[in-house]
Design an enzyme around this catalytic site. Structure first.
Site, PDB file in Angstrom:
ATOM      1  N   LYS B  79     -25.964 -22.883 -27.891  1.00 48.64           N
ATOM      2  CA  LYS B  79     -26.702 -23.956 -27.607  1.00 48.64           C
ATOM      3  C   LYS B  79     -26.543 -24.478 -26.419  1.00 48.64           C
ATOM      4  O   LYS B  79     -25.533 -24.752 -25.846  1.00 48.64           O
ATOM      5  CB  LYS B  79     -26.617 -24.999 -28.656  1.00 48.64           C
ATOM      6  CG  LYS B  79     -27.440 -26.000 -29.026  1.00 48.64           C
ATOM      7  CD  LYS B  79     -26.991 -27.261 -30.035  1.00 48.64           C
ATOM      8  CE  LYS B  79     -27.866 -28.133 -30.331  1.00 48.64           C
ATOM      9  NZ  LYS B  79     -27.517 -28.824 -31.432  1.00 48.64           N
ATOM     10  N   SER B 154     -31.646 -29.560 -34.275  1.00 48.34           N
ATOM     11  CA  SER B 154     -31.771 -29.517 -33.081  1.00 48.34           C
ATOM     12  C   SER B 154     -31.149 -28.223 -32.564  1.00 48.34           C
ATOM     13  O   SER B 154     -31.555 -27.711 -31.562  1.00 48.34           O
ATOM     14  CB  SER B 154     -31.054 -30.407 -32.438  1.00 48.34           C
ATOM     15  OG  SER B 154     -29.771 -30.452 -32.621  1.00 48.34           O
ATOM     16  N   SER B 178     -28.235 -30.732 -37.874  1.00 53.40           N
ATOM     17  CA  SER B 178     -28.733 -29.607 -36.759  1.00 53.40           C
ATOM     18  C   SER B 178     -28.167 -28.351 -36.957  1.00 53.40           C
ATOM     19  O   SER B 178     -28.998 -27.253 -36.002  1.00 53.40           O
ATOM     20  CB  SER B 178     -28.433 -30.466 -35.297  1.00 53.40           C
ATOM     21  OG  SER B 178     -29.386 -31.451 -35.011  1.00 53.40           O
TER      22      SER B 178
END
Lengths: 95, 486, 479
Positions: B79, B154, B178
């Site tokens: 990420k 996310s 997330s």
């Protein structure tokens, strides 16, 4: 709880956000709605409840007072949008 | 079957017997990215050169008979919230466009030390604020199971890349769901470890008392293997726990016979998608068949979690994001006249609407006259939510629930309605507030073919048991073998 | 009402940089004067993703200071974030302690013309320093140097117990001495490692309600503190006298104009939005650690002064000078261990030794000779081996070379002649050569005695033992 436009502007100043007039309007509406939603917390009796600020079991971790190498200034400043010598540069600060 | 269809551990076995090289595996990932990422859009940037160099170094180690770890050579994605030395890191924000970190996050260093080639940086909601990847300043990622839908957020880019088999696994972060919600939306496994289990050093902060990095993979065993590499005490993170790391593979196949699994009545609420509920109920029955005992439990303060979370996370975020001022790094409003404008214009232009909304909310909640009513009160309710779990875990070994009340929703569907977007996280955020570990594991599909994920919550540092419970179900189904229709 | 009808009320907030090797939350050096941003790393630059890890010596120093100021040391204290935007504050917040500081409720005794006075210490907390902005760097720019960002500070806040500028100065001096004694701060006001803000208000005499206060900044010397507080007191009295109201504000001491002026830029609504620092768990200090620190606490200036007076029989004046700085006091005691007469020793310290230290600019730590050697010199003077005057020369030589006093006396031939026979021979010779003067003396002109002494000493090149010379002259002259 409804927020006023004035409050939104004050908060934006504190947060250093140059909101557009449209944003000011939008945030006034949206943040008022969020505050209405979070108002449910006011109904709980939390008088005798301790606040939780950390979700950790960790004890205070301490490090020894030992020097470690710093970054060379060229690395510290590598991402700076503006610099002068080995200093970061900003528009002149007026006291 | 393509190389990229292998699980991490399957690939690791082939690397160990030198049937495949890391370079081949890495090239296979790069090729797969070229094929499908124009549709999935999981990657913000691909580090082909860095990944191949790491792969070749791994191959040399394998050849010399001295692999750095069990996963040496397995390509992974990150990420874009993890700082990578020399590789641009933006947290999905315009304000960090062009920022090249001078250091590696602790977990990145651990992965590099373990020999895993890092293929690139994955898309995310800006500063991890969002549940759909739509708040990314760059572009939304798409769900490999239905490109019109969100992969969640996310860590949506991470989930999408794993589901699309562009990488074998990835790291995400979880502040209010997330990791778990995107895993549930994409038929992948995602684990949010106990707060303090994995170092936050070098992970761009959203809400410091809630953020926790964790592994995302296609199988439970892969997730365990990845966790094994990153679950370490870090002297650079004062909130990192000095708790020993168990062998997460050891009891993985031990089954659930004799375990007491809690079913919280507050998690089966109105508004939950009937297909999701049916799938979860069926999963619960299956656990009974496998020998577990289901126990009805109550987490009475669940309904306050959402409000509590948004106040606390936004407050911390308003402070964490103060450093983005255009002075030392990142984008700056070059046309600003004077210092005040420098701050206000840089931040106004650099942050997207969701980030500004939360900064505004958090600044307000901490401001003079409102602190007690909002921030302090939310901290106290946080205590009540933690206590709910403490009580529940006196009766049961783990708590099972849906991960998300709905399957992946359509891109654009909720963008203009922040409150309804926030509701997507209602089942995942109590776990962050309590600092507990939580795991999402695939448990089925809707009629339209959208994945559904079961959430398993546990006691602090009980990740091994969560993995074992998840594996007991996975073994019966192997949903992970099913490829996304790309 | 004239100024004399008003009672000033003053409290001081002191920021003392702690003498650690590394910064409070990272391993960067705390050294002063490096090239801008030479001592910075991701943590103190406020890079994304960084986290603070507390330097344990900072805690030790805070506990030590708290105990020395008779505070309650808290077993649990909490870190907070103070949020504001300024270029020298890289994270946009300062990590500090707010509602739960490490030490509370202490006291410091100061001397006033009316005698001892207790000044209460409200709190002591730890925090990180900010960097430095160079405001007028030319080209419409200001420059930011973050070398100082993250240097550990102790903030020591007094209650408003001070009643005039002199008391404020005395408190600040006394506090500075204590911190330097403790080895936690170097006491350097000019370089800003020991800084002071003053909260000043006035109220009518006899009132118990404090007036509106102003915070004075930029007080980087004792003199400026005194001048600024005095100016501010009369300014506030003038405002009230002319029917105005003092408004609460921050005012800057203008060194050149000798006035305090309002800092309008700081007047903007400040709302620091303090909240508990999530990146640092609460700090726990164990009872054992507090006990150990208490045991290791050095004797403080005030206690040492009293002891010097009684133990070494010194007047207060001597004791105060000798105990003003710990190294001097320690050196005095080391010498006293070898030499019994405290007052004589003190005379040498206050006279010759301090003159040499000052003239040569040598720090005590770099002294070339040992306490035993100084004691040896004083013993030689006492015994008459060397004259008091020659002893000063010997000390000067010891100071420069570190040679033993006996060697210097021998090398330079400074030894006094105390051999009665040798002196007698010279006396006889002088008296024989000056028969006329002897006559005059015997006729009653006693002033001539000095002439004989001078002649004998001259003949002996100053090395005759003065007491013996006197004795023998008197004997020969028939006194």
């Amino acid at each position: 709880m409804a927020l006023t436009l004035e409050q939104v502007r004050h908060v934006a100043t504190l947060a250093r956000l140059a909101l557009t007039p449209e944003e000011e309007q939008r945030f006034t509406t949206q943040l008022s709605a969020v505050l209405d939603a979070v108002a449910q917390l006011q109904s709980l009796d939390v008088e005798a409840v301790e606040p939780t600020s950390h979700a950790t079991l960790a004890a205070s971790l301490l490090r020894e007072d030992v020097m470690k190498p710093s970054l060379p200034p060229e690395k510290s400043l590598a991402n700076a949008p503006a610099k002068s010598g080995t200093s970061f540069a900003v528009p002149k600060i007026i006291e | 079957m393509q190389l990229t269809d292998l699980t991490m551990l399957e690939l690791a076995a082939k690397l160990a017997e030198r049937a495949v090289s890391s370079e081949e595996a890495t090239r296979a990932c790069l090729e797969r990215i070229r094929q499908v990422d124009s549709k999935v859009r999981a990657f913000l940037r691909v580090d082909e050169e860095g990944a191949l160099a790491a792969a070749r170094a791994s191959d040399a180690r394998r050849k010399a008979g001295s692999p750095a770890s069990a996963l040496d050579g397995v390509p992974l994605g990150l990420k874009d919230i993890f700082l990578t030395e020399g590789v641009e890191t933006t947290a999905g924000s315009r304000i960090l466009e062009g920022f090249v970190p001078p250091y590696d996050a602790t977990v990145v260093r651990l992965l590099k030390d373990a020999g895993l080639p890092l293929v690139g940086k994955l898309n995310m909601d800006e500063f991890a604020m969002g549940s759909s990847n739509e708040s990314s300043a760059y572009f939304p990622s798409h769900n490999p199971w239905d490109l019109a839908r969100t992969p969640g957020g996310s860590s949506g880019g991470s989930a999408a890349a794993v589901a699309a088999r562009e990488v074998f696994g990835a790291l995400g972060t979880d502040t209010g769901g997330s990791i778990r919600q995107p895993a549930a939306f994409t038929n992948t496994v995602g684990l949010k470890p106990t707060y303090g289990r994995v170092s936050r050093y070098g992970v761009i902060a959203y809400a410091s008392s809630l953020d926790q990095p964790g592994p995302m993979a296609r199988t439970v065993a892969d997730t365990a293997a990845l966790l094994q590499l990153i679950a370490r005490h870090d002297p650079q993170d004062s909130t990192s726990a000095a708790v020993e790391t168990p062998d997460y593979q050891a009891d993985l196949e031990a089954g659930v016979r004799g375990l007491k699994l809690g079913v919280p009545r507050e998690y089966f609420i109105e508004g939950i998608d009937p297909e999701v509920e049916a799938s979860i109920r069926e999963t619960l029955r299956e656990y009974e068949r496998l020998g577990a005992t289901l126990v009805d439990v109550s987490l009475p303060h669940t309904k306050y979690a959402l409000a509590t979370y948004y106040l606390l996370a936004s407050s911390e975020a308003s402070s964490n994001l103060a450093r983005y001022d255009g002075i030392r790094y990142g984008q700056r409003a070059k046309d600003a006249r004077g210092l005040k404008e420098l701050y206000a214009l840089t931040r106004e232009r650099g942050f997207g609407p969701e980030v500004k909304r939360r900064i505004m909310l958090g600044t307000y909640a901490l401001s003079a006259g409102y602190y007690d009513a909002y921030y302090l009160r939310a901290q106290k309710v946080r205590t009540l939510i933690r206590e709910d779990f403490t009580k529940a875990f006196q009766q049961v070994d783990a708590v099972l629930s849906p991960t998300s009340p709905v399957p992946a929703f359509k891109l654009g569907e909720k963008v203009d309605d922040p409150l309804s977007m926030y509701l997507m996280d209602v089942f995942t955020l109590p776990c962050n507030l309590a600092g507990l570990p939580g795991l999402a594991v695939p448990c089925g599909f809707t009629k339209a073919g959208l994945p559904v994920g079961l959430q398993i919550l546990g006691r602090p540092f009980d990740e091994a048991r969560l993995l074992r419970i998840a594996r007991a179900f996975e073994r019966e189904h192997d949903f992970f073998r099913r490829p996304a229709p790309l | 009402m004239p100024v004399s009808d008003f009672q000033p009320v003053i409290g001081l907030e002191v920021h003392a940089q702690l003498l650690t090797q590394s910064k409070i939350f990272c391993g960067c050096s705390t050294a002063f004067g490096a090239e801008p941003n030479r001592n910075t790393c991701p943590v103190c630059l406020g890079m994304p993703g960084v986290l603070p890890v507390l330097n344990q010596r900072v805690v030790e120093f805070a506990v030590r200071t708290g105990l020395a100021l008779e505070c309650t040391v808290k077993k649990t204290s909490v870190w907070s974030r103070k949020n504001y935007f300024y270029p020298d504050l890289p994270k946009g917040y300062q990590i500090t302690q707010y509602d739960l500081p490490i030490c509370e409720y202490g006291r410091l005794v100061i001397d006033t013309p009316q005698g001892e006075k207790v000044i209460r210490v409200r709190r002591i907390h730890m925090e990180e320093d900010a960097g430095k902005n160079v405001h007028d760097a030319g080209g419409g720019q200001s420059l930011v140097d973050l070398n100082r960002a993250g240097v550990p500070l102790l903030e020591i806040v007094s209650e408003p117990d001070l009643r005039d500028a002199d008391e404020a100065v005395e408190y600040l001096k006394t506090l500075r001495d204590v911190l330097m004694y403790l080895g936690v701060n170097d006491g350097n006001l000019e370089e800003g490692s020991f800084r002071c803000d003053a909260n000043v208000s006035v109220m009518p005499k006899g009132s118990s309600t404090y007036g509106q206060r102003c915070e004075l900044k930029n007080l980087n010397s004792f003199r400026f503190l005194k001048q600024a507080v005095e100016y501010e007191i009369s300014r506030q009295v003038d405002v009230i006298e002319s029917g105005g109201k003092v408004s609460q504000e921050t005012r800057l001491w203008d060194v050149n104009k000798g006035v305090t002026r309002s800092m309008r830029s700081k007047e903007e609504a400040h709302d620091y939005r303090y909240f508990p620092e999530p990146d640092l768990p609460p700090l726990h200090v164990s009872d054992e650690a507090i006990d150990a620190a208490a045991k290791a606490l050095p004797e403080l200036p005030r206690a040492k002064l009293t002891r010097f007076m009684s133990q070494y029989g010194l007047p207060a004046y001597d004791a105060r000078i000798l105990t003003a700085e710990r190294p001097l006091a320690d050196f005095f005691e080391a010498c006293a261990a070898h030499y019994a007469d405290g007052k004589k020793l003190s005379n040498w310290f206050l006279g010759e030794l301090m003159r040499l230290l000052k003239e040569e600019g040598t720090p005590l730590s770099a002294l070339a000779f040992t306490p035993a050697q100084l004691a040896e010199l004083l013993g030689a003077v006492d015994k008459g081996t060397v004259s008091s005057n020659a002893g000063k020369d010997v000390l000067g030589e010891m100071f420069r070379t570190g040679k033993a006093p006996s060697d210097i006396i021998a090398e330079k031939g400074l030894a006094q002649v105390s051999d009665t026979g040798a002196i007698e021979a010279v006396v006889d010779d002088i008296l024989a050569k000056n028969a006329g003067e002897v006559e005059k003396y015997r006729a009653g002109k006693k002033q001539v005695f000095g002439f004989f002494v001078g002649q004998v000493m001259k003949a002996m090149k100053g090395k005759g033992n003065p007491a013996l010379v006197n004795d023998l002259l008197k004997k020969k002259l028939g006194d």
